[in-house]
Design a protein around this motif. Structure first.
Motif, PDB file in Angstrom:
ATOM      1  N   ARG A  91      -3.443  24.010  78.377  1.00  0.00           N
ATOM      2  CA  ARG A  91      -4.668  24.833  78.266  1.00  0.00           C
ATOM      3  C   ARG A  91      -5.670  24.432  78.470  1.00  0.00           C
ATOM      4  NH1 ARG A  91      -4.379  29.291  74.747  1.00  0.00           N
ATOM      5  NH2 ARG A  91      -6.682  28.517  73.967  1.00  0.00           N
ATOM      6  N   GLY A  92      -5.838  23.223  79.035  1.00  0.00           N
ATOM      7  CA  GLY A  92      -6.916  22.699  79.724  1.00  0.00           C
ATOM      8  C   GLY A  92      -8.276  22.378  78.540  1.00  0.00           C
ATOM      9  N   LYS A  93      -7.946  21.860  77.392  1.00  0.00           N
ATOM     10  CA  LYS A  93      -8.864  21.502  76.487  1.00  0.00           C
ATOM     11  C   LYS A  93      -9.971  20.471  77.048  1.00  0.00           C
ATOM     12  CE  LYS A  93      -9.266  20.114  71.667  1.00  0.00           C
ATOM     13  NZ  LYS A  93      -8.668  19.915  70.358  1.00  0.00           N
ATOM     14  N   ARG A  94     -11.237  20.863  76.818  1.00  0.00           N
ATOM     15  CA  ARG A  94     -12.012  19.756  77.294  1.00  0.00           C
ATOM     16  C   ARG A  94     -12.751  18.597  76.542  1.00  0.00           C
ATOM     17  NH1 ARG A  94     -14.434  22.131  82.318  1.00  0.00           N
ATOM     18  NH2 ARG A  94     -15.353  19.899  82.393  1.00  0.00           N
ATOM     19  N   SER A  95     -11.673  18.333  75.605  1.00  0.00           N
ATOM     20  CA  SER A  95     -12.143  17.298  74.671  1.00  0.00           C
ATOM     21  C   SER A  95     -12.069  15.962  75.234  1.00  0.00           C
ATOM     22  CB  SER A  95     -11.145  17.501  73.479  1.00  0.00           C
ATOM     23  OG  SER A  95      -9.818  16.882  73.939  1.00  0.00           O
ATOM     24  N   GLY A  96     -12.707  15.005  74.886  1.00  0.00           N
ATOM     25  CA  GLY A  96     -12.599  13.696  75.221  1.00  0.00           C
ATOM     26  C   GLY A  96     -11.069  12.796  75.396  1.00  0.00           C
ATOM     27  N   GLN A  97     -10.425  13.222  74.357  1.00  0.00           N
ATOM     28  CA  GLN A  97      -9.109  12.750  74.264  1.00  0.00           C
ATOM     29  C   GLN A  97      -8.190  13.355  75.481  1.00  0.00           C
ATOM     30  OE1 GLN A  97      -7.595  10.120  71.998  1.00  0.00           O
ATOM     31  NE2 GLN A  97      -6.520  10.295  73.824  1.00  0.00           N
ATOM     32  N   THR A  98      -8.183  14.699  75.586  1.00  0.00           N
ATOM     33  CA  THR A  98      -7.490  15.398  76.672  1.00  0.00           C
ATOM     34  C   THR A  98      -7.770  14.858  77.856  1.00  0.00           C
ATOM     35  OG1 THR A  98      -7.027  17.245  75.143  1.00  0.00           O
ATOM     36  CG2 THR A  98      -6.621  17.424  77.402  1.00  0.00           C
ATOM     37  N   ILE A  99      -9.191  14.765  78.166  1.00  0.00           N
ATOM     38  CA  ILE A  99      -9.633  14.347  79.487  1.00  0.00           C
ATOM     39  C   ILE A  99      -9.082  12.957  79.906  1.00  0.00           C
ATOM     40  CG2 ILE A  99     -11.744  13.768  80.923  1.00  0.00           C
ATOM     41  CD1 ILE A  99     -11.348  16.960  80.656  1.00  0.00           C
ATOM     42  N   GLN A 100      -9.246  12.085  78.795  1.00  0.00           N
ATOM     43  CA  GLN A 100      -8.755  10.757  79.201  1.00  0.00           C
ATOM     44  C   GLN A 100      -7.302  10.591  79.293  1.00  0.00           C
ATOM     45  OE1 GLN A 100     -10.717   8.360  76.186  1.00  0.00           O
ATOM     46  NE2 GLN A 100     -12.512   9.624  75.857  1.00  0.00           N
ATOM     47  N   ASP A 101      -6.441  11.495  78.424  1.00  0.00           N
ATOM     48  CA  ASP A 101      -4.934  11.218  78.844  1.00  0.00           C
ATOM     49  C   ASP A 101      -4.572  11.833  80.027  1.00  0.00           C
ATOM     50  OD1 ASP A 101      -4.675  10.530  76.212  1.00  0.00           O
ATOM     51  OD2 ASP A 101      -4.082  12.470  75.462  1.00  0.00           O
ATOM     52  N   VAL A 102      -5.411  12.692  80.815  1.00  0.00           N
ATOM     53  CA  VAL A 102      -5.291  13.053  81.955  1.00  0.00           C
ATOM     54  C   VAL A 102      -5.243  11.820  83.007  1.00  0.00           C
ATOM     55  CG1 VAL A 102      -6.114  14.379  83.876  1.00  0.00           C
ATOM     56  CG2 VAL A 102      -6.042  15.450  81.845  1.00  0.00           C
ATOM     57  N   GLY A 103      -6.193  11.093  82.900  1.00  0.00           N
ATOM     58  CA  GLY A 103      -6.495   9.951  83.718  1.00  0.00           C
ATOM     59  C   GLY A 103      -5.477   8.896  83.604  1.00  0.00           C
ATOM     60  N   ILE A 104      -5.647   8.429  82.040  1.00  0.00           N
ATOM     61  CA  ILE A 104      -4.554   7.643  81.867  1.00  0.00           C
ATOM     62  C   ILE A 104      -3.149   7.625  82.087  1.00  0.00           C
ATOM     63  CG2 ILE A 104      -3.484   6.292  79.725  1.00  0.00           C
ATOM     64  CD1 ILE A 104      -6.281   6.595  78.220  1.00  0.00           C
ATOM     65  N   PHE A 105      -2.513   8.832  81.899  1.00  0.00           N
ATOM     66  CA  PHE A 105      -1.248   9.100  82.181  1.00  0.00           C
ATOM     67  C   PHE A 105      -0.812   9.927  83.634  1.00  0.00           C
ATOM     68  CE2 PHE A 105      -1.704   8.532  77.450  1.00  0.00           C
ATOM     69  CZ  PHE A 105      -0.578   7.724  77.410  1.00  0.00           C
ATOM     70  N   SER A 106      -1.817   9.981  84.268  1.00  0.00           N
ATOM     71  CA  SER A 106      -1.811  10.642  85.572  1.00  0.00           C
ATOM     72  C   SER A 106      -1.283  12.243  85.387  1.00  0.00           C
ATOM     73  CB  SER A 106      -0.807   9.882  86.747  1.00  0.00           C
ATOM     74  OG  SER A 106      -1.659   8.634  86.685  1.00  0.00           O
ATOM     75  N   LEU A 107      -1.923  12.897  84.939  1.00  0.00           N
ATOM     76  CA  LEU A 107      -1.348  14.094  84.399  1.00  0.00           C
ATOM     77  C   LEU A 107      -2.351  15.400  85.077  1.00  0.00           C
ATOM     78  CD1 LEU A 107      -0.368  13.756  80.806  1.00  0.00           C
ATOM     79  CD2 LEU A 107       0.996  14.070  82.684  1.00  0.00           C
ATOM     80  N   HIS A 108      -3.115  14.840  86.199  1.00  0.00           N
ATOM     81  CA  HIS A 108      -4.137  15.916  86.854  1.00  0.00           C
ATOM     82  C   HIS A 108      -3.302  17.313  87.135  1.00  0.00           C
ATOM     83  CE1 HIS A 108      -5.707  11.623  87.406  1.00  0.00           C
ATOM     84  NE2 HIS A 108      -6.646  12.369  87.383  1.00  0.00           N
ATOM     85  N   CYS A 109      -2.146  17.203  87.767  1.00  0.00           N
ATOM     86  CA  CYS A 109      -1.794  18.207  88.144  1.00  0.00           C
ATOM     87  C   CYS A 109      -1.447  19.605  87.440  1.00  0.00           C
ATOM     88  CB  CYS A 109      -0.363  18.125  89.000  1.00  0.00           C
ATOM     89  SG  CYS A 109       1.167  17.288  87.639  1.00  0.00           S
ATOM     90  N   TYR A 110      -1.051  19.203  85.991  1.00  0.00           N
ATOM     91  CA  TYR A 110      -1.060  20.005  84.834  1.00  0.00           C
ATOM     92  C   TYR A 110      -2.280  20.558  83.873  1.00  0.00           C
ATOM     93  CZ  TYR A 110       3.914  18.678  85.573  1.00  0.00           C
ATOM     94  OH  TYR A 110       5.007  18.499  85.959  1.00  0.00           O
ATOM     95  N   PHE A 111      -3.282  19.895  84.165  1.00  0.00           N
ATOM     96  CA  PHE A 111      -4.331  20.433  83.458  1.00  0.00           C
ATOM     97  C   PHE A 111      -4.898  21.683  83.561  1.00  0.00           C
ATOM     98  CE2 PHE A 111      -8.815  20.582  82.609  1.00  0.00           C
ATOM     99  CZ  PHE A 111      -9.154  20.001  81.362  1.00  0.00           C
ATOM    100  N   SER A 112      -4.857  22.595  82.667  1.00  0.00           N
ATOM    101  CA  SER A 112      -5.329  24.065  82.900  1.00  0.00           C
ATOM    102  C   SER A 112      -4.410  24.920  83.522  1.00  0.00           C
ATOM    103  CB  SER A 112      -6.938  24.061  82.922  1.00  0.00           C
ATOM    104  OG  SER A 112      -7.239  25.319  82.793  1.00  0.00           O
ATOM    105  N   VAL A 113      -3.275  24.430  83.684  1.00  0.00           N
ATOM    106  CA  VAL A 113      -2.296  25.284  84.291  1.00  0.00           C
ATOM    107  C   VAL A 113      -1.952  26.538  83.730  1.00  0.00           C
ATOM    108  CG1 VAL A 113       0.071  25.616  85.149  1.00  0.00           C
ATOM    109  CG2 VAL A 113      -1.300  23.644  85.798  1.00  0.00           C
ATOM    110  N   LEU A 114      -1.976  26.471  82.322  1.00  0.00           N
ATOM    111  CA  LEU A 114      -1.734  27.708  81.525  1.00  0.00           C
ATOM    112  C   LEU A 114      -2.821  27.880  80.388  1.00  0.00           C
ATOM    113  CD1 LEU A 114       1.935  27.291  80.963  1.00  0.00           C
ATOM    114  CD2 LEU A 114       1.022  28.998  82.276  1.00  0.00           C
ATOM    115  N   PRO A 115      -3.899  28.169  80.913  1.00  0.00           N
ATOM    116  CA  PRO A 115      -5.089  28.380  79.725  1.00  0.00           C
ATOM    117  C   PRO A 115      -4.956  29.251  78.784  1.00  0.00           C
ATOM    118  CG  PRO A 115      -5.766  29.215  82.045  1.00  0.00           C
ATOM    119  CD  PRO A 115      -4.531  28.561  82.041  1.00  0.00           C
TER     120      PRO A 115
END
Length: 340
Positions: A28-52
Motif C-alpha cells: 500500500r506504500g505506507k509512509r511510516s519509518g518502519q515500512t520505509i526502512q524495511d524497503v531498504g533493509i530487505f531490498s523491497l523497492h520494487c513492491y513499494f506502493s504497487v497496490l495503494p
C-alpha cells in the motif's frame, strides 16, 4: 496465481523477521519509518506502493490461501514462517517486475492522461466535437487540454506521430504479448470502449487482481523507456520520483547539509532525536552520497555485513547482541546502506 507468488516473494525477502502486516503496508506504500526502512533493509523497492488501494480484507484472504496451500504457517503474534514447500515455491521468484519505489501509483496518472488523449484524438479524427470523457478528474482533463493545444492537435499530425510512438515503444518492451494487449485493450476510442477488468480477466482465465498486476508491471516498464519518445515523455512528465524522501526527511536533509548535527536538528525542528535518526536512515537508503561514515566507520559496516551473513538475519536485537559496541541507530544505518 501472480499475487500469491508476489506475496511469497515478499515473505521470503522479509526472512520471517516481520509480521504479515509488513507486506500489506509495503504494497500500500505506507509512509511510516518502519515500512520505509524495511524497503531498504530487505531490498523491497520494487513492491513499494504497487497496490495503494489494496484492502486489508483482500490481503488477508490471499494470506489465508497461502496457509491453506501449506506454504505459510501463522503465529498468534502475526509473525509467520514459510514452510518447506513455501520456501520452494517462493524461490521461483515473482512472475513480473515492478518499479514501485519510483512511481508509487503515478503510473495510473500516466495512463489516465494517455487514455483521454487517445479518446480526444479519436473523436477529433472522426469530426465529433462532443463526447463524454473517459477520465473525470479535473487535473487530468486540464493536462490533456494543454497537451493537445501545445502539440497542435488540430493539424492531424499528432494522431499519426503519437500512434507511431505507442506502437514502436510497445514493440521494444520486454513484456509478454498478453501485457501489451492489456495496455491497448484498456484504451477507449470512437465506438470502441475500453475493456473492463472483469472482461479482461474472463478472457484470460485469470483473476482481476492478477490482470491488474500484469498491467501495472507493464506500465512501470513502459514508463522506464518513454524518455526517448517525445510525446510519451511529455505525457509522463513529473511522474517518476527521483529522490523519494518524505517531506520531513527532506527538511532534515537540508539542515544536515547546512552543517547542523543530529542533536541540533532535533532541537531546531522540535522533534525527538529518534525521529531525526529515522530521517537519517531514510537518507542512507535513498542517497548514495549521504556520508554514512559520519556515524558508522567502514570497518563497522563490514562487521555488520559479516554478522548478517553469519547469523542469516537482519533482526536488530540479534545484531545488537553480536555487536554490542554499535547502537541500534548505527545498525539501522548499516542495514539501510547495505540494502541499497
Amino acid at each position: 496465481m501472480i499475487f500469491q507468488q508476489i506475496l511469497l516473494d515478499i515473505f521470503l525477502k522479509l526472512n520471517n523477521e516481520r509480521t504479515v502486516a509488513s507486506a500489506y503496508h509495503l504494497l500500500r506504500g505506507k509512509r511510516s519509518g518502519q515500512t520505509i526502512q524495511d524497503v531498504g533493509i530487505f531490498s523491497l523497492h520494487c513492491y513499494f506502493s504497487v497496490l495503494p488501494k489494496l484492502s486489508r480484507k483482500t490481503f488477508d484472504e490471499f494470506v489465508e490461501k497461502l496457509i491453506a496451500a501449506g506454504y505459510l504457517h501463522m503465529e498468534e503474534t502475526g509473525y509467520y514462517t514459510l514452510t518447506a514447500s513455501g520456501m520452494t515455491q517462493a524461490q521461483q521468484g515473482a512472475p513480473c517486475t515492478f518499479a514501485g519505489w519510483h512511481y508509487r501509483g503515478n503510473e495510473h496518472i500516466f495512463y489516465a492522461r494517455l487514455s483521454l488523449i487517445v479518446q480526444a484524438l479519436s473523436h477529433q479524427s472522426a469530426h465529433i466535437k462532443a463526447f463524454i470523457p473517459i477520465q473525470r478528474d479535473e487535473a487530468i482533463q486540464s493536462f490533456v487540454r494543454q497537451f493537445l493545444v501545445r502539440h497542435q492537435y488540430q493539424s492531424g499530425a499528432l494522431q499519426v506521430l503519437l500512434l507511431q510512438e505507442i506502437t514502436n515503444s510497445l514493440q521494444t518492451l520486454t513484456v509478454t504479448e498478453e501485457q501489451r494487449e492489456l495496455l491497448i485493450n484498456r484504451l477507449t476510442g470512437v465506438d470502441l470502449p475500453g475493456f473492463t477488468w472483469q472482461q479482461l480477466a474472463n478472457q484470460a482465465g485469470r483473476t482481476e487482481m492478477d490482470m491488474q498486476l500484469l498491467y501495472i508491471s507493464a506500465l512501470h516498464q513502459w514508463l522506464e523507456q518513454v524518455a526517448q519518445y517525445p510525446y510519451l515523455a511529455d505525457i509522463a512528465q513529473q511522474l517518476r520520483i527521483e529522490m523519494p524522501l518524505t517531506e520531513s526527511a527532506y527538511q532534515t536533509a537540508k539542515l544536515f547539509e547546512q552543517g547542523f548535527s543530529l542533536e541540533q536538528i532535533a532541537y531546531r525542528r522540535n522533534l525527538k532525536q529518534s525521529t531525526i535518526e529515522d530521517h537519517f536512515v531514510e537518507l542512507a537508503m535513498n542517497d548514495v552520497t549521504f556520508p554514512i561514515e559520519y556515524f558508522v566507520k567502514q570497518e563497522e559496516l563490514v562487521q555488520v555485513q559479516h554478522t548478517v551473513s553469519t547469523y542469516a538475519t537482519k533482526k536488530l536485537k540479534v545484531l545488537r547482541e553480536a555487536l554490542p559496541h554499535l547502537s541500534y541507530f548505527q545498525l539501522r544505518l548499516a542495514l539501510a546502506r547495505g540494502g541499497n
